[in-house]
Scaffold this active site. Sequence first.
Site, short mmCIF file in Angstrom:
data_model
loop_
_atom_site.label_atom_id
_atom_site.label_comp_id
_atom_site.label_asym_id
_atom_site.label_seq_id
_atom_site.Cartn_x
_atom_site.Cartn_y
_atom_site.Cartn_z
N ASP A 52 -4.77 -1.80 -4.66
CA ASP A 52 -3.70 -1.16 -4.56
C ASP A 52 -3.84 0.05 -3.91
O ASP A 52 -3.90 1.05 -4.15
CB ASP A 52 -2.63 -0.70 -5.94
CG ASP A 52 -1.39 -0.30 -5.57
OD1 ASP A 52 -0.59 -0.93 -4.95
OD2 ASP A 52 -0.80 0.80 -6.31
N LYS B 41 -0.79 -0.40 -13.36
CA LYS B 41 -1.16 -1.74 -13.18
C LYS B 41 -2.63 -2.09 -14.10
O LYS B 41 -2.46 -3.26 -14.60
CB LYS B 41 -1.62 -2.03 -11.52
CG LYS B 41 -0.37 -1.60 -10.50
CD LYS B 41 -0.87 -1.72 -9.10
CE LYS B 41 0.60 -1.47 -8.23
NZ LYS B 41 0.99 0.00 -8.63
N ASP C 197 -15.16 6.48 -5.66
CA ASP C 197 -14.02 6.46 -4.51
C ASP C 197 -14.24 5.31 -3.78
O ASP C 197 -15.49 4.33 -3.82
CB ASP C 197 -14.99 7.43 -3.48
CG ASP C 197 -14.38 7.53 -2.23
OD1 ASP C 197 -13.47 6.83 -1.89
OD2 ASP C 197 -14.40 8.74 -1.65
N CYS D 270 2.50 0.26 -1.00
CA CYS D 270 4.12 0.62 -1.59
C CYS D 270 4.62 1.10 -0.06
O CYS D 270 5.28 2.14 0.02
CB CYS D 270 4.19 1.39 -2.44
SG CYS D 270 3.40 3.27 -2.41
N CYS E 7 -8.09 1.45 -7.22
CA CYS E 7 -7.45 2.70 -6.86
C CYS E 7 -6.43 2.83 -8.05
O CYS E 7 -4.86 2.54 -7.85
CB CYS E 7 -6.59 2.80 -5.62
SG CYS E 7 -7.81 2.36 -4.27
#
Length: 454
Positions: free
Chosen positions: A341, A278, A323, A394, A272
């Site tokens: 992530d 990242k 996806d 997050c 992702c």
Amino acid sequence: MPAHNKKVSEPVNFKIPVNGREVALQVLRQVWHDSAYSAIALNRVLRTVNLEEADRRFATELANGAIKAKGTLDFLLRQIVDRSVSKLEPVIYCILQLGLYQIFYMDRIPDFAVCDESVRLSRKFSHKGADRFVNGVLRGTLRKKSELWKMVQQDTALRFNHPRWLLERWERKFGDTETEALCRWDNEPAPLSLRVNTVMTTRDAFLQDLREVGCEAEVSLWSPDGVIITKSSGISALLQYFPHSFYVQDESSMLPAQVLRPQPGECILDMCSAPGGKATHMASMMEGRGEVIACDIYPHKLKLIAENAHRLKLDNIHVELQDGSVFREEWRDKFDRVLVDAPCSGLGVLRRRAEARWTKTEAGLSGFPPLQRSILENAAVYVKPGGMLLYSSCTMEEEENERLTGQFLLQNPEWTQVGFSHPRTGEMIKDLQLYPQRDGVDGFYLTLLRKGIR
């Protein structure tokens, strides 16, 4: 969704803004009318203008502040306007939001100037007669300013500019004192944090370069590649000075690559990836050797990843339209390390994502764990036996973090948690949950998992 958020026709085509207020107006219009992300909208509008740095800072403060205070500003509007706030013309709604924010939260701006400038905006961007309406609302607000502010201060959710459901949720989890500290954190301007591109320079060399162009900065206490800018002429100037040397990235977001520790020559999957912070971090740690496959479900976001990789001169990143919740057989047992992530509620980064506190709902939180689990299950199959998987988010929601990974480990006994060093204390831990009010960085969770060898 309120009417002022719907994509309805507006009477005036927005032109290139000429000052900070017009920048802020365009940002609010894009956020509430076109469902744009605030940070992306602000950067997009600022790129169209040539403003002095003071004007850029004013526009940023005004736009972000008004977006964060939306709930309170809506409450104030409802006390004055004799019609439903949702029925206001979108541009007039945004002009009034900006005017109210200046009146109640920016004491350095005289009230008469707020009224005059708001009327000017309505004349420029709306229909005839709208200026009288805007002037009447704001002057009516000024007559009741003390009374209205007292009402705000007596209501916790209004005082702290957070939706009531979220405030109550945090009070149950953290208690009143920590909830207040967390809200205050969210309402503060976020500092500019940069990650040094170690393929092009070192942190010490970059700090010296910054000093030579008049910037002031300090090292991140969380990441050996991080720099916190305390004084600069703005991100546009920094990109002109050092186009290949840094990436704008939150300190918490620098941690996944540090903990996953990709090695030169390995094959890495970032499931992702957009916008690529990242992925580019991992690619730089690999010194340009090996491969990072960076995935997203939106082509325009893949383009953004590729542009960031190109700017940073990292040619070992390859983008894939994929996806994460859809299994891909040819990736079975292919990757040395996989980063998930995960898409999440984002409740740990509300300081930086100003609009998110108003676009999330408590009912909507339940939709994230099933999606996250689907992505995690696919990622686990993609990892080579003996390889590593890092899961991060997050948010501070247990259902999206430790409960989810705990359930995965129970149902997949070939996987184990791997200890890693706490980025500040150095102690060995098996997972890390950061809280803004406790740790002084954005809320973030991560854990490192290893796949057993069959």
